[in-house]
Design a protein around this motif. Structure first.
Motif, mmCIF file in Angstrom:
data_model
loop_
_atom_site.group_PDB
_atom_site.id
_atom_site.type_symbol
_atom_site.label_atom_id
_atom_site.label_comp_id
_atom_site.label_asym_id
_atom_site.label_seq_id
_atom_site.Cartn_x
_atom_site.Cartn_y
_atom_site.Cartn_z
ATOM 1 N N GLN A 1 0.828 -1.194 0.000
ATOM 2 C CA GLN A 1 0.000 0.000 0.000
ATOM 3 C C GLN A 1 0.871 1.256 0.000
ATOM 4 O O GLN A 1 0.572 2.241 -0.670
ATOM 5 C CB GLN A 1 -0.921 0.015 1.228
ATOM 6 C CG GLN A 1 -1.867 1.215 1.290
ATOM 7 C CD GLN A 1 -2.806 1.268 0.102
ATOM 8 O OE1 GLN A 1 -3.196 0.246 -0.445
ATOM 9 N NE2 GLN A 1 -3.153 2.482 -0.316
ATOM 10 N N THR B 1 0.986 4.388 -2.831
ATOM 11 C CA THR B 1 0.690 5.774 -2.510
ATOM 12 C C THR B 1 1.888 6.691 -2.687
ATOM 13 O O THR B 1 1.730 7.912 -2.685
ATOM 14 C CB THR B 1 0.175 5.894 -1.059
ATOM 15 O OG1 THR B 1 1.135 5.321 -0.172
ATOM 16 C CG2 THR B 1 -1.157 5.168 -0.906
ATOM 17 N N LYS C 1 4.514 8.966 -4.462
ATOM 18 C CA LYS C 1 4.407 9.700 -5.722
ATOM 19 C C LYS C 1 5.755 10.266 -6.129
ATOM 20 O O LYS C 1 6.467 10.885 -5.334
ATOM 21 C CB LYS C 1 3.395 10.831 -5.604
ATOM 22 C CG LYS C 1 3.254 11.659 -6.888
ATOM 23 C CD LYS C 1 2.261 12.789 -6.744
ATOM 24 C CE LYS C 1 0.848 12.266 -6.758
ATOM 25 N NZ LYS C 1 -0.142 13.382 -6.785
#
Length: 329
Positions: free
Chosen positions: A19, A23, A25
């Motif tokens: 996860q 997420t 970036k």
């Protein structure tokens, strides 16, 4: 009855890990964009590693960059300025990679104080810059390709100040053109000079005194800024040419003017226009030349190489903590 899914501790850790990958970036912020092939390659590397990629190209206002970095974990730039303001606007930022060799456009102090790793991509633009340096020598030797009798670079003495990735290539290409090559770099491993068959100069003054063409490859640091001026330039032989594909900040512009005034045989060519370039051109004519913008890395190959290297380094750091090319240790 609803379906209840339970995870063993190891599976829960894996779920949290993946996860976090999803997420994270990576922002590619380039006022002067990468080539499409480079962008496609960067995206493939970043997304292939499980990260998100955001693209900010051709932005015209710093506020656009400040907004874009707010949720970025990693930042890839070219010549874009990563100031203290940009760093402050990016609370999640962990790494900045400058796609290219120089990194004076990144505020190292601001990054270091935040624990942000800064890297460059040494060697990726080297061939492009080296070819340009040799081309500039020929351009000046042949009167900027205007009518008139020029000279050849074969048999001339080529001096290289700073014998890193670019300097070594310039030396090799110079030797291939029949030039006699010398270099000065107190930080280089002495074995590289012997390996390349390059004469080592003990002092920078000796290098200038024995160079018909002097190719600059030093970075802009507190020690090197304005270090190339009247004293060194007036040591050069009759008809010598200084070639600057490094940084304009390393030139003492007042000293350059004084040297060109006193030594009407000297020439100067650069791909980083001086602050007083218009005045230089008006005063010294074809003895000086500057490209309209910095173009050392302006080849399709260099553009792609640097972009892909930057992406790989971001992934290497985020996944494995690899800091091989960190410049703010």
């Amino acid at each position: 009855m609803g379906l209840i899914t339970t995870f063993r501790p190891s599976e829960q850790k894996k779920a949290v890990f993946f996860q976090s990958l999803i997420t994270m970036k990576v922002l590619v912020a380039t006022e002067k964009p990468f080539a499409k092939a480079a962008v496609d390659g960067i995206r493939e590397i970043v997304q292939g590693a499980g990260y998100q990629m955001a693209l900010l190209e051709k932005y015209t206002d710093t506020n656009q960059l400040l907004t874009a970095v707010q949720d970025a974990d990693a930042l890839i730039v070219r010549s874009d300025k990563v100031t203290a303001e940009v760093v402050a606007a990016a609370p999640q930022l962990k790494i900045v990679v400058r796609a290219g060799a120089g990194y004076d456009n990144v505020d190292l102090g601001a990054c270091t104080s935040r624990g942000i790793v800064v890297m460059n991509t040494p060697g990726q633009n080297s061939n492009a810059v080296a070819e340009l340096a040799i081309g500039m020598m020929i351009f000046m030797a042949r009167n900027q390709f205007t009518p008139g009798t020029g000279t050849e670079i074969r048999g001339k003495r080529l001096g290289i100040q700073a014998y890193g990735h670019v300097g070594r290539l310039v030396g090799r290409y110079g030797k291939a053109m029949g030039m006699e090559v010398s270099a000065y770099d107190p930080y280089a491993d002495p074995s590289v000079f012997e390996e390349d068959g390059v004469r080592v100069m003990d002092t920078v003054e000796a290098l200038y005194e024995q160079s018909d063409y002097l190719s600059l490859h030093i970075p802009a640091t507190e020690q090197t800024k304005a270090s190339i001026g009247y004293s060194l330039l007036t040591r050069m032989p009759q008809g010598a040419t200084l070639v600057n594909t490094a940084r304009k900040e390393v030139i003492d512009e007042a000293g350059l003017v004084k040297a060109l005034e006193e030594r009407t045989d000297l020439k100067y060519i650069t791909d980083i226009a001086a602050g007083n370039q218009t005045a230089l051109t008006e005063k010294f004519g074809k003895r000086v030349f500057a490209t309209s913008k910095k173009m050392g890395a302006e080849t399709a190959e260099a553009n792609i190489n640097a972009g892909l290297a930057a992406a790989r380094q971001v992934v290497g750091y985020l996944k494995d903590g690899d800091t091989k090319f960190q410049v703010n240790k």
